[in-house]
Design an enzyme around this catalytic site. Structure first.
Site, mmCIF file in Angstrom:
data_model
loop_
_atom_site.group_PDB
_atom_site.id
_atom_site.type_symbol
_atom_site.label_atom_id
_atom_site.label_comp_id
_atom_site.label_asym_id
_atom_site.label_seq_id
_atom_site.Cartn_x
_atom_site.Cartn_y
_atom_site.Cartn_z
ATOM 1 N N ASP A 35 0.818 -1.227 0.000
ATOM 2 C CA ASP A 35 0.000 0.000 0.000
ATOM 3 C C ASP A 35 0.842 1.264 0.000
ATOM 4 O O ASP A 35 0.435 2.275 -0.558
ATOM 5 C CB ASP A 35 -1.025 0.007 1.141
ATOM 6 C CG ASP A 35 -0.425 -0.089 2.536
ATOM 7 O OD1 ASP A 35 0.742 -0.510 2.660
ATOM 8 O OD2 ASP A 35 -1.138 0.252 3.499
ATOM 9 N N ASP A 173 -5.237 0.105 5.894
ATOM 10 C CA ASP A 173 -5.988 -0.232 7.101
ATOM 11 C C ASP A 173 -7.156 0.717 7.321
ATOM 12 O O ASP A 173 -8.292 0.298 7.565
ATOM 13 C CB ASP A 173 -5.062 -0.204 8.324
ATOM 14 C CG ASP A 173 -3.968 -1.253 8.235
ATOM 15 O OD1 ASP A 173 -4.024 -2.100 7.313
ATOM 16 O OD2 ASP A 173 -3.059 -1.229 9.078
#
Length: 387
Positions: A35, A173
């Site tokens: 990410d 997240d």
């Protein structure tokens, strides 16, 4: 859980008009440490997460109480003093979000009393911190009328964790918690935040999260080192190829240019980022074709790469994964989350669920002396107001 957190609020701060909110934790099926490298991820929100009972105050005081850290008691702060303090402990996460809102011109005019209760195991790698950040942003929006989307809540949560708490996490997240959708995982391109929901209702199989009960502490760990090593590789590669992130590269492009990466360690980190991104793209394609066996094989490859090239696994996690791979009916198993402890995620055929828990639990205790906890997880929605 709503009544539990409301009752505790009344006990700690007194009766009155109490609002209750929830934000989920997440598990990432595949696409780890991609990410912040401009690659793809494939997380889903869980039905476990963090609850908050909240009431506005008439002054600038902030009073926090966590049912997960009851020995810390009430931790007090003030809207005029939104700075990270070691003694503020877990409250630095919600305070960081308040600080980030204020930095965007969204200042709270009154303080809050907040009671938190989470059912995500601490340090498990299921994103209790991101859940708390998204929860804080969601309740601030509701109570103060701030004009922000759920995607904004994810970005604000990431910004606060990066800049207030000193944890150089990517967006995954917070995005999974803020944008969760029941029975769907999120196929997210972190380079531009384009995403699609992909149904994750497995026929004849369950998703099992296994907690090693080895707590990871990412701020104090090698997580930030991994990010720096990946960035060093990117800078070297940018001298010979026009890319914005490691996620822009195919495997063949990486192999053609990897020699320019000066550090062998950085080369290993970049290899993982590139190959993991391509694995994630292929895994989602396989899922769309109902080819769960290929999805499972890619999960297994992901673990090997995280263990050998990115070096974020640990002995206990490897024991769990190796034991899982030996159980008949396990389609795939890998470490999930930031690493250095935490959890594994496995796809297990329905008829093998009990033998999986029994066999993996037995091997784990024999080899490590620790007990593992097993959660057959359900995929849930993003944040909500419950009362």
């Amino acid at each position: 859980m709503v009544e539990t957190v409301k009752a505790k609020f009344a006990e700690v701060f007194g009766e009155g008009d109490i609002n209750v909110y929830f934000a989920p934790g997440r598990v990432n099926m595949i696409g780890e440490h991609t990410d912040y490298n401009g690659g793809h991820v494939f997380p889903c929100a869980l039905t476990i997460g963090t609850y908050a009972a909240v009431r506005k105050r008439e002054d600038n005081k902030l009073r926090f109480y966590s049912m997960n850290f009851e020995d810390l008691g009430v931790i007090e702060s003030d809207l005029e003093d939104l700075k990270p303090y070691k003694e503020a402990n877990w409250t630095n996460y919600p305070k960081g979000v308040m600080w980030a809102f204020a930095g965007r011109g969204m200042k709270m005019d009154k303080g809050l009393d907040i009671v938190i209760n989470g059912n995500i195991p601490n340090g498990s790698g299921l994103s209790s911190s991101a859940s708390l950040e998204v929860l804080t942003g969601f309740l601030l929006r509701d109570l103060y009328g701030f004009d922000v989307t759920n995607q904004d809540l994810a970005l604000i949560g990431q910004y606060s964790e990066n800049n207030f708490n000193g944890m150089n996490c990517g967006i995954m997240d917070q995005f999974a918690s803020a944008m969760g959708k029941k029975d769907n995982a999120i196929f997210l391109d972190t380079a531009d935040l384009s995403f699609e929901y992909a149904p994750l209702v497995l026929q004849g199989a369950k998703i099992i999260v296994t907690n090693s009960n080895v707590k990871h502490s990412l701020v104090d760990s090698a997580y930030n080192d991994r990010r720096n090593e990946s960035n060093a590789a990117l800078k070297d590669l940018q001298t010979v190829i026009d890319i914005n992130g490691l996620g822009d590269l195919s495997e063949s492009q990486f192999e053609a240019h990897k020699h320019v990466i000066k550090s062998e360690v950085s080369r290993m980190r970049a290899k993982h980022a590139v190959y993991e991104n391509q694995r994630t793209i292929r895994a989602v394609e396989a899922l769309k074709q109902n080819d769960i066996e290929t999805f499972g094989k890619l999960m297994n490859e992901s673990h090997i790469s995280l263990r050998d090239d990115y070096e974020v696994s640990c002995e206990e996690i490897d024991v769990l994964v190796d034991a899982a791979w030996k159980v008949d009916g396990v389609i795939g198993s890998r470490i999930t989350g930031g690493g250095f402890g935490g959890c594994t995620v496995s796809i297990v055929k329905d008829e093998a669920v009990e033998s999986f828990k029994e066999q993996v639990g037995k091997v784990y205790e024999e080899k490590t002396g620790k007990k593992a906890d097993f959660y057959v997880v359900e995929i849930g929605d993003g944040p909500s107001k419950l009362a």
